[in-house]
Design a protein around this motif. Structure first.
Motif, PDB file in Angstrom:
ATOM      1  N   GLY A 175       0.785  -1.199   0.000  1.00  0.00           N
ATOM      2  CA  GLY A 175       0.000   0.000   0.000  1.00  0.00           C
ATOM      3  C   GLY A 175       0.828   1.267   0.000  1.00  0.00           C
ATOM      4  N   ALA A 176       2.151   1.151   0.002  1.00  0.00           N
ATOM      5  CA  ALA A 176       2.973   2.354   0.032  1.00  0.00           C
ATOM      6  C   ALA A 176       2.930   3.109  -1.286  1.00  0.00           C
ATOM      7  N   ASP A 177       2.412   2.483  -2.333  1.00  0.00           N
ATOM      8  CA  ASP A 177       2.359   3.152  -3.631  1.00  0.00           C
ATOM      9  C   ASP A 177       1.066   3.933  -3.840  1.00  0.00           C
ATOM     10  N   ARG A 178       0.272   4.093  -2.799  1.00  0.00           N
ATOM     11  CA  ARG A 178      -1.007   4.798  -2.915  1.00  0.00           C
ATOM     12  C   ARG A 178      -0.908   6.293  -2.629  1.00  0.00           C
ATOM     13  N   SER A 179       0.144   6.731  -1.951  1.00  0.00           N
ATOM     14  CA  SER A 179       0.296   8.159  -1.671  1.00  0.00           C
ATOM     15  C   SER A 179       1.757   8.567  -1.870  1.00  0.00           C
ATOM     16  N   VAL A 180       1.941   9.807  -2.228  1.00  0.00           N
ATOM     17  CA  VAL A 180       3.291  10.294  -2.533  1.00  0.00           C
ATOM     18  C   VAL A 180       4.222  10.236  -1.314  1.00  0.00           C
ATOM     19  N   PRO A 181       3.812  10.696  -0.129  1.00  0.00           N
ATOM     20  CA  PRO A 181       4.747  10.640   1.012  1.00  0.00           C
ATOM     21  C   PRO A 181       5.155   9.210   1.394  1.00  0.00           C
ATOM     22  N   ARG A 182       4.204   8.291   1.390  1.00  0.00           N
ATOM     23  CA  ARG A 182       4.547   6.903   1.724  1.00  0.00           C
ATOM     24  C   ARG A 182       5.411   6.286   0.636  1.00  0.00           C
ATOM     25  N   MET A 183       5.130   6.627  -0.596  1.00  0.00           N
ATOM     26  CA  MET A 183       5.935   6.133  -1.715  1.00  0.00           C
ATOM     27  C   MET A 183       7.366   6.659  -1.615  1.00  0.00           C
ATOM     28  N   ALA A 184       7.518   7.930  -1.271  1.00  0.00           N
ATOM     29  CA  ALA A 184       8.851   8.516  -1.125  1.00  0.00           C
ATOM     30  C   ALA A 184       9.637   7.796  -0.031  1.00  0.00           C
ATOM     31  N   GLY A 185       8.991   7.537   1.081  1.00  0.00           N
ATOM     32  CA  GLY A 185       9.654   6.822   2.168  1.00  0.00           C
ATOM     33  C   GLY A 185      10.061   5.414   1.779  1.00  0.00           C
ATOM     34  N   MET A 198      10.604   4.268  -1.264  1.00  0.00           N
ATOM     35  CA  MET A 198      11.668   4.299  -2.272  1.00  0.00           C
ATOM     36  C   MET A 198      13.002   4.697  -1.649  1.00  0.00           C
ATOM     37  N   LEU A 199      12.973   5.632  -0.730  1.00  0.00           N
ATOM     38  CA  LEU A 199      14.199   6.036  -0.043  1.00  0.00           C
ATOM     39  C   LEU A 199      14.781   4.866   0.752  1.00  0.00           C
ATOM     40  N   LEU A 256       9.600  10.360 -10.807  1.00  0.00           N
ATOM     41  CA  LEU A 256       8.639   9.955 -11.830  1.00  0.00           C
ATOM     42  C   LEU A 256       7.660   8.915 -11.279  1.00  0.00           C
ATOM     43  N   ALA A 257       8.193   7.916 -10.592  1.00  0.00           N
ATOM     44  CA  ALA A 257       7.333   6.878 -10.024  1.00  0.00           C
ATOM     45  C   ALA A 257       6.410   7.442  -8.948  1.00  0.00           C
ATOM     46  N   MET A 258       6.905   8.390  -8.158  1.00  0.00           N
ATOM     47  CA  MET A 258       6.068   8.984  -7.104  1.00  0.00           C
ATOM     48  C   MET A 258       4.918   9.788  -7.703  1.00  0.00           C
ATOM     49  N   GLY A 259       5.100  10.299  -8.889  1.00  0.00           N
ATOM     50  CA  GLY A 259       4.019  11.032  -9.539  1.00  0.00           C
ATOM     51  C   GLY A 259       3.075  10.133 -10.299  1.00  0.00           C
ATOM     52  N   VAL A 260       3.608   9.095 -10.919  1.00  0.00           N
ATOM     53  CA  VAL A 260       2.807   8.243 -11.797  1.00  0.00           C
ATOM     54  C   VAL A 260       1.973   7.220 -11.030  1.00  0.00           C
TER      55      VAL A 260
END
Length: 71
Positions: free
Chosen positions: A1-11, A13-14, A57-61
């Motif tokens: 579920g981390a790919d559902r929002s930008v902040p969680r996705m950023a975390g 991916m980091l 790019l992934a965080m936006g898409v």
């Protein structure tokens, strides 16, 4: 579920990139018989800009794609 929002996705991916580099750079140093400083220069530094661009790019898409699929 981390790919559902930008902040969680950023975390996520980091964290993923940190794990990859934390394992890969020391391994490069050992395998290529180079210093840790040289391994950072050869195996981390050249890839930071590309990785940041791909992550951005992934965080936006991905979150946008999920929003369209939920409709």
């Amino acid at each position: 579920g981390a790919d559902r929002s930008v902040p969680r996705m950023a975390g996520a991916m980091l964290l993923g990139e940190a794990i990859i580099y934390a394992i890969g750079v020391p391994y490069l140093a050992l395998a290529a018989d180079m210093s840790l400083t040289a391994a950072v220069a050869a195996g981390l530094t050249p890839f930071l800009i590309g990785d940041a661009l791909k992550a951005a790019l992934a965080m936006g898409v991905l979150p946008t794609a999920w929003k369209f699929l939920d409709r």
